[in-house]
Motif scaffolding. Structure first.
Motif, PDB file in Angstrom:
ATOM      1  N   CYS A  73       0.823  -1.211   0.000  1.00 38.14           N
ATOM      2  CA  CYS A  73       0.000   0.000   0.000  1.00 38.14           C
ATOM      3  C   CYS A  73       0.854   1.257   0.000  1.00 38.14           C
ATOM      4  O   CYS A  73       0.522   2.257  -0.661  1.00 38.14           O
ATOM      5  N   PHE A  74       1.964   1.222   0.745  1.00 40.45           N
ATOM      6  CA  PHE A  74       2.880   2.363   0.699  1.00 40.45           C
ATOM      7  C   PHE A  74       3.416   2.549  -0.718  1.00 40.45           C
ATOM      8  O   PHE A  74       3.613   3.681  -1.181  1.00 40.45           O
ATOM      9  N   GLY A  75       3.660   1.431  -1.398  1.00 35.60           N
ATOM     10  CA  GLY A  75       4.105   1.520  -2.786  1.00 35.60           C
ATOM     11  C   GLY A  75       3.065   2.155  -3.685  1.00 35.60           C
ATOM     12  O   GLY A  75       3.405   2.851  -4.657  1.00 35.60           O
ATOM     13  N   LEU A  76       1.772   1.957  -3.380  1.00 34.91           N
ATOM     14  CA  LEU A  76       0.711   2.553  -4.195  1.00 34.91           C
ATOM     15  C   LEU A  76       0.461   4.023  -3.845  1.00 34.91           C
ATOM     16  O   LEU A  76      -0.098   4.773  -4.661  1.00 34.91           O
ATOM     17  N   VAL A  77       0.840   4.432  -2.630  1.00 32.61           N
ATOM     18  CA  VAL A  77       0.696   5.841  -2.247  1.00 32.61           C
ATOM     19  C   VAL A  77       1.741   6.703  -2.951  1.00 32.61           C
ATOM     20  O   VAL A  77       1.504   7.885  -3.244  1.00 32.61           O
ATOM     21  N   THR A  78       2.869   6.131  -3.258  1.00 37.47           N
ATOM     22  CA  THR A  78       3.950   6.885  -3.910  1.00 37.47           C
ATOM     23  C   THR A  78       3.488   7.542  -5.206  1.00 37.47           C
ATOM     24  O   THR A  78       3.786   8.740  -5.435  1.00 37.47           O
ATOM     25  N   PRO A  79       2.756   6.860  -6.128  1.00 40.59           N
ATOM     26  CA  PRO A  79       2.281   7.541  -7.334  1.00 40.59           C
ATOM     27  C   PRO A  79       1.368   8.741  -7.029  1.00 40.59           C
ATOM     28  O   PRO A  79       1.399   9.757  -7.753  1.00 40.59           O
ATOM     29  N   LEU A  80       0.564   8.628  -5.969  1.00 32.40           N
ATOM     30  CA  LEU A  80      -0.290   9.760  -5.615  1.00 32.40           C
ATOM     31  C   LEU A  80       0.541  10.945  -5.151  1.00 32.40           C
ATOM     32  O   LEU A  80       0.204  12.121  -5.438  1.00 32.40           O
ATOM     33  N   ALA A  81       1.644  10.659  -4.440  1.00 38.98           N
ATOM     34  CA  ALA A  81       2.551  11.738  -4.038  1.00 38.98           C
ATOM     35  C   ALA A  81       3.198  12.374  -5.267  1.00 38.98           C
ATOM     36  O   ALA A  81       3.376  13.609  -5.333  1.00 38.98           O
ATOM     37  N   LEU A  82       3.528  11.553  -6.248  1.00 36.47           N
ATOM     38  CA  LEU A  82       4.111  12.092  -7.482  1.00 36.47           C
ATOM     39  C   LEU A  82       3.109  12.982  -8.229  1.00 36.47           C
ATOM     40  O   LEU A  82       3.481  14.020  -8.795  1.00 36.47           O
ATOM     41  N   LYS A  83       1.845  12.550  -8.222  1.00 37.86           N
ATOM     42  CA  LYS A  83       0.811  13.375  -8.863  1.00 37.86           C
ATOM     43  C   LYS A  83       0.744  14.741  -8.201  1.00 37.86           C
ATOM     44  O   LYS A  83       0.680  15.790  -8.877  1.00 37.86           O
ATOM     45  N   TRP A  84       0.763  14.758  -6.855  1.00 36.82           N
ATOM     46  CA  TRP A  84       0.716  16.033  -6.134  1.00 36.82           C
ATOM     47  C   TRP A  84       1.928  16.906  -6.461  1.00 36.82           C
ATOM     48  O   TRP A  84       1.803  18.132  -6.646  1.00 36.82           O
ATOM     49  N   ILE A  85       3.116  16.261  -6.550  1.00 36.48           N
ATOM     50  CA  ILE A  85       4.330  17.024  -6.849  1.00 36.48           C
ATOM     51  C   ILE A  85       4.241  17.643  -8.242  1.00 36.48           C
ATOM     52  O   ILE A  85       4.556  18.827  -8.444  1.00 36.48           O
ATOM     53  N   VAL A  86       3.805  16.863  -9.251  1.00 33.62           N
ATOM     54  CA  VAL A  86       3.788  17.352 -10.636  1.00 33.62           C
ATOM     55  C   VAL A  86       2.720  18.430 -10.823  1.00 33.62           C
ATOM     56  O   VAL A  86       2.968  19.489 -11.417  1.00 33.62           O
ATOM     57  N   ASP A  87       1.514  18.155 -10.307  1.00 35.54           N
ATOM     58  CA  ASP A  87       0.425  19.122 -10.497  1.00 35.54           C
ATOM     59  C   ASP A  87       0.517  20.306  -9.551  1.00 35.54           C
ATOM     60  O   ASP A  87      -0.116  21.352  -9.789  1.00 35.54           O
ATOM     61  N   GLY A  88       1.304  20.177  -8.467  1.00 34.85           N
ATOM     62  CA  GLY A  88       1.403  21.261  -7.492  1.00 34.85           C
ATOM     63  C   GLY A  88       2.731  22.005  -7.601  1.00 34.85           C
ATOM     64  O   GLY A  88       2.889  22.919  -8.423  1.00 34.85           O
ATOM     65  N   PRO A  89       3.748  21.597  -6.763  1.00 31.70           N
ATOM     66  CA  PRO A  89       5.018  22.340  -6.731  1.00 31.70           C
ATOM     67  C   PRO A  89       5.700  22.468  -8.092  1.00 31.70           C
ATOM     68  O   PRO A  89       6.244  23.529  -8.413  1.00 31.70           O
ATOM     69  N   VAL A  90       5.680  21.427  -8.900  1.00 34.01           N
ATOM     70  CA  VAL A  90       6.355  21.527 -10.197  1.00 34.01           C
ATOM     71  C   VAL A  90       5.615  22.496 -11.104  1.00 34.01           C
ATOM     72  O   VAL A  90       6.223  23.364 -11.741  1.00 34.01           O
TER      73      VAL A  90
END
Length: 601
Positions: free
Chosen positions: A46-63
């Motif tokens: 499950c932690f492995g599946l949360v990582t893509p959601l964190a990447l989505k937040w990084i790309v659509d937000g800070p990046v």
């Protein structure tokens, strides 16, 4: 010689799940540990599946907002998720290592316990290499299943379900593209499971056959070298090794084909989803962050999906190993012991009538369990009475059933009809432990164990000490033991092959008499001795025979003369009973046996 191949269960092929379910009684004590380990694996996934959601937040937000501190924060979150996933994976391994090694050890102990209690007829049919491979290689496969596939079938199943739910929630059209290979994969896995199951069983049976050849070659190395048969044995080993290689390559081929398809189909689906997703991003129907998260989630699901074939292979190997394990555990045991008597009268024989005292066989019949139905019994209607303190010699032609008859008294085999009594009490009414305290046996082919000479002798009597050991060695004329490098503490090696045949036979005789048994069964115990040593042993043995009730299988007049009376076994029956001189005068068959070239002094 190969082991009996078990037929598939009636009504269909073997069920992998049903076979593996039989492990539950052994796994039950560690079920809590297995559950925690499975939870660790699920959480790690499950932690492995949360990582893509964190990447989505990084790309659509800070990046997208050009926010460097936000990118650093996102990177820290991804790193922490990775550390948590790795920590849980390590914890799972640590949790299961010890308990599952304990499960394997308990199963091996149960297997050995069962082997000790199976009848001799079972061991006559089964090659030792087949039993050895079941106790070692097969149980290792079971442990691997409990420690890895059992956990990851659950963890990967949860990961796949949660992962596809996340994909469908992010973009259901792309999720359906990734779900397209599911049906073909289910069909492929079903076909693979059936074929691989047969290949796994064949391979494990061949491991047992190869183990048998190797073991026999090591134990029979003197015969092989003596007759120059090493090349023939090497050829036999090479042939069996080639068969094992063939079955292992068959397994590898099946697994390789499945793994290739299981890998290719999801990759094609991911490629199609990537193309469709890029088009949707270009059209403005999908954000770049969502596409990154979607593809990252899909990539995170690659291992759970691709591992299906690998996990199924291990499950089928373990199922075949479990079947082989329970083939032995399910084998019919000898009839249960009689309940031990209670109270002070237990074990006493004073109530037996004078007529019943001693060793009596009445109407005894015996047929080997695997003998053809039309074959006559080995023994039929045997009637024999050995009075208390009497020594009876048993003579007969080779193959007349003398050794079989002696094996019935300590219940190495059970008579198929008739009664055997000790002081009026049927041996089937005695617990085997008590029976074998009363009856001691020395076999024609002596078996020694990888222990010291003294330990081999003292196996004949629980609680016997140094004094009993020295007395038994003196009776058997085994004084050579004292001249060994460490005396009676000298290790005699596997099967006692560091000793001569006569020395092994004398140690076996010492083992039989060390406990001063009430009943003594000797199966031609002096056949390997020279004339001088034989005379010394017979002289010392007379003192032992004077205080016990004995049945001695004899082939030579010198051994027959140890007995008070002689019984002639012929045609599966007792044809005559009398003294040596009476039978010489009155029975032609006996006179012929005693006057043959092999019996002349």
């Amino acid at each position: 010689m190969t082991a009996n191949r078990e037929a598939p269960p009636p009504g269909g092929r073997r069920s992998t799940v049903r076979s593996l379910a039989r492990l539950w009684p052994y796994a039950r004590p560690v079920r809590g540990t297995l559950l925690v380990a499975a939870l660790c694996a699920v959480l790690a996934s499950c932690f492995g599946l949360v990582t893509p959601l964190a990447l989505k937040w990084i790309v659509d937000g800070p990046v997208a907002d050009r926010d460097p501190p936000g990118v650093w924060l996102g990177g820290l979150v991804v790193a922490l998720l990775g550390v948590a996933e790795a920590g849980l994976a390590g914890a799972r391994r640590i949790l299961v290592a010890g308990p599952l090694a304990g499960v394997e050890a308990r199963m091996r102990s149960a297997f050995y316990h069962r082997l000790q209690r199976l009848p001799v007829s079972f061991h006559d049919r089964w090659p030792s290499g087949q039993l050895l491979s079941r106790a070692t290689t097969d149980l290792m496969l079971v442990r691997i299943f409990l420690s890895f596939p059992l956990t990851f079938l659950l963890a990967n199943g949860v990961t796949i379900l949660v992962g596809f739910a996340v994909l469908l929630l992010q973009k259901w059209t792309l999720g359906l593209v990734l779900l397209a290979p599911v049906v073909p994969l289910i069909v492929l896995c079903s076909l693979f499971e059936e074929r691989y199951s047969r290949a796994a069983r064949t391979s494990q049976d061949r491991v047992g056959d190869l183990t048998t050849i190797a073991e026999e070659s090591v134990l029979g190395i003197r015969v092989i070298k003596g007759f120059g048969r090493h090349r023939a044995q090497e050829s036999a080993f090479a042939r069996q090794s080639a068969l094992l290689r063939e079955s292992e390559l068959r397994k590898a081929s099946l697994l390789g084909r499945l793994w290739g398809l299981v890998t290719a189909l999801p990759e094609l689906a991911i490629g199609a989803a990537l193309v469709l997703g890029v088009v949707q991003v270009a059209d403005g129907d999908l954000t770049a962050g969502t596409l990154v998260a979607f593809l990252s989630t899909a990539l995170a699901l690659r291992w759970p999906v691709e591992s299906i074939g690998f996990l199924l292979a291990i499950c089928n190997d373990a199922a075949a190993a479990t079947d082989r394990f329970f083939e032995v555990m399910d084998a019919p045991q000898a009839p249960p012991d009689a309940a031990p008597e209670a109270g002070p009268a237990a074990g006493r024989t004073g109530s037996a009538t004078v007529r019943d005292r001693g060793l009596r066989l009445a109407g005894v019949e015996f047929r080997y369990p695997d003998a053809p139905a039309a074959a006559p019994p080995v023994l039929r209607g045997v009637d024999l009475h050995i009075r208390p303190g009497e020594t009876m010699a048993l003579v007969g032609t080779t193959g007349s059933g003398k050794t079989t008859l002696t094996a019935l008294i300590p219940r190495l085999h059970d008579a198929t009809a008739g009664r055997i009594t000790l002081d009026g009490r049927e041996i089937t009414a005695l617990p085997r432990a008590r029976l074998r305290e009363l009856v001691s046996v020395a076999f024609e082919e002596p078996t020694l164990f990888s222990a010291s000479a003294g330990e081999n002798v003292l196996m004949g009597a629980a609680g016997a000490g140094e004094a009993e050991l020295r007395r038994a060695l003196a009776v058997a004329q085994a004084g050579f033991v004292h001249a060994l490098p460490d005396g009676h503490r000298t290790q005699v090696g596997e099967l006692g092959l560091s000793l001569s045949g006569g020395q092994r036979q004398r140690l076996a005789l010492a083992r039989a008499v060390v406990g001063s048994p009430r009943y003594l069964i000797l199966d031609d115990p002096l056949s390997a001795l020279d004339v001088h040593t034989e005379a010394l042993v017979e002289s010392a043995l007379r003192e032992v025979l004077a205080t016990t009730t004995a049945l001695v299988v004899a082939h030579r007049p010198s051994t027959v003369l140890l007995a008070d009376r002689v019984a002639l076994l012929s045609g599966g029956r007792i044809a005559a009973v009398g003294t040596h001189h009476e039978l010489l005068r009155g029975n032609r068959e006996y006179a012929s046996l005693m006057s043959g070239p092999e019996h002349r002094p």
